[in-house]
Design a protein around this motif. Structure first.
Motif, PDB file in Angstrom:
ATOM      1  N   HIS A 139      67.793  -3.003 -21.691  1.00 37.11           N
ATOM      2  CA  HIS A 139      67.159  -3.801 -20.651  1.00 37.11           C
ATOM      3  C   HIS A 139      67.407  -5.282 -20.939  1.00 37.11           C
ATOM      4  N   GLY A 140      67.944  -5.994 -19.950  1.00 40.42           N
ATOM      5  CA  GLY A 140      68.208  -7.418 -20.082  1.00 40.42           C
ATOM      6  C   GLY A 140      69.633  -7.778 -20.430  1.00 40.42           C
ATOM      7  N   ASP A 141      70.462  -6.786 -20.827  1.00 37.81           N
ATOM      8  CA  ASP A 141      71.868  -7.055 -21.114  1.00 37.81           C
ATOM      9  C   ASP A 141      72.625  -7.330 -19.818  1.00 37.81           C
ATOM     10  N   ILE A 142      73.550  -8.278 -19.864  1.00 36.33           N
ATOM     11  CA  ILE A 142      74.445  -8.489 -18.721  1.00 36.33           C
ATOM     12  C   ILE A 142      75.549  -7.451 -18.843  1.00 36.33           C
ATOM     13  N   THR A 143      75.731  -6.679 -17.776  1.00 40.28           N
ATOM     14  CA  THR A 143      76.640  -5.554 -17.835  1.00 40.28           C
ATOM     15  C   THR A 143      77.900  -5.706 -17.010  1.00 40.28           C
ATOM     16  N   ASP A 165      65.457  -1.298 -16.914  1.00 39.86           N
ATOM     17  CA  ASP A 165      64.935   0.060 -17.047  1.00 39.86           C
ATOM     18  C   ASP A 165      64.549   0.629 -15.684  1.00 39.86           C
ATOM     19  N   SER A 166      64.058  -0.236 -14.791  1.00 40.45           N
ATOM     20  CA  SER A 166      63.635   0.205 -13.470  1.00 40.45           C
ATOM     21  C   SER A 166      63.889  -0.906 -12.454  1.00 40.45           C
ATOM     22  N   ILE A 167      64.780  -0.647 -11.514  1.00 37.47           N
ATOM     23  CA  ILE A 167      65.026  -1.620 -10.451  1.00 37.47           C
ATOM     24  C   ILE A 167      63.764  -1.830  -9.631  1.00 37.47           C
ATOM     25  N   ASP A 168      63.063  -0.741  -9.310  1.00 38.96           N
ATOM     26  CA  ASP A 168      61.854  -0.863  -8.495  1.00 38.96           C
ATOM     27  C   ASP A 168      60.838  -1.797  -9.146  1.00 38.96           C
ATOM     28  N   GLU A 169      60.576  -1.615 -10.421  1.00 40.90           N
ATOM     29  CA  GLU A 169      59.616  -2.467 -11.120  1.00 40.90           C
ATOM     30  C   GLU A 169      60.113  -3.905 -11.217  1.00 40.90           C
ATOM     31  N   THR A 170      61.399  -4.068 -11.462  1.00 38.46           N
ATOM     32  CA  THR A 170      61.963  -5.410 -11.584  1.00 38.46           C
ATOM     33  C   THR A 170      61.888  -6.159 -10.265  1.00 38.46           C
ATOM     34  N   ILE A 194      71.334 -12.738  -8.198  1.00 39.51           N
ATOM     35  CA  ILE A 194      71.550 -11.969  -9.417  1.00 39.51           C
ATOM     36  C   ILE A 194      71.520 -10.485  -9.048  1.00 39.51           C
ATOM     37  N   GLY A 195      72.378  -9.704  -9.697  1.00 36.81           N
ATOM     38  CA  GLY A 195      72.391  -8.270  -9.478  1.00 36.81           C
ATOM     39  C   GLY A 195      71.620  -7.535 -10.556  1.00 36.81           C
ATOM     40  N   LEU A 196      71.121  -6.366 -10.196  1.00 36.43           N
ATOM     41  CA  LEU A 196      70.430  -5.477 -11.128  1.00 36.43           C
ATOM     42  C   LEU A 196      71.175  -4.156 -11.183  1.00 36.43           C
ATOM     43  N   TYR A 197      71.169  -3.529 -12.338  1.00 34.23           N
ATOM     44  CA  TYR A 197      71.821  -2.232 -12.533  1.00 34.23           C
ATOM     45  C   TYR A 197      70.884  -1.324 -13.323  1.00 34.23           C
TER      46      TYR A 197
END
Length: 123
Positions: free
Chosen positions: A3-7, A71-76, A111-114
């Motif tokens: 969680h938090g790593d740029i991927t 860990d969770s897009i919804d929570e983020t 910013i994107g989330l994965y």
């Protein structure tokens, strides 16, 4: 990845062939379309870790966009809204086991989330 790593880094382009040749020659990136991702060539840096894609430039996508593992897009996305940001694109499937979304922070940065695992991650 944690969680938090740029991927991943998407680079918007108008001419895929020109961009593919440019980035390959400039940085030595290996660039190829993977099965299931036609029209979206992905690049791999020489370190074997960093990578991303060359994506068609379009409305709302005119600057490079980093993707951060969560860990969770919804929570983020809930935290994004609570912190004064806006959801630009809701959680969207990539595969059966992975998703992405985008948000705009209070300063206007997109910013994107994965979340999840793709076949590329398993190698």
């Amino acid at each position: 990845m944690a969680h938090g790593d740029i991927t991943h880094l998407d680079i918007p382009v108008t001419d895929m062939q020109r961009a593919t040749a440019f980035y390959h020659d400039l940085f030595g990136w290996q660039i190829a379309e993977l099965p299931g991702f036609e029209g979206y060539p992905m690049w791999q840096a020489p370190n074997g870790i960093s990578g991303g894609g060359l994506a068609p430039r379009g409305d709302g996508f005119d600057q490079p966009r980093s993707y951060v593992v969560v860990d969770s897009i919804d929570e983020t996305l809930e935290k994004v809204k609570a912190g004064g940001g806006q959801v630009a694109m809701d959680k969207t499937p990539i595969s059966e086991t992975s998703w992405f979304a985008t948000f705009v922070d209070p300063d206007g940065n997109q910013i994107g989330l994965y979340e999840g695992v793709t076949e590329v991650d398993k190698d």
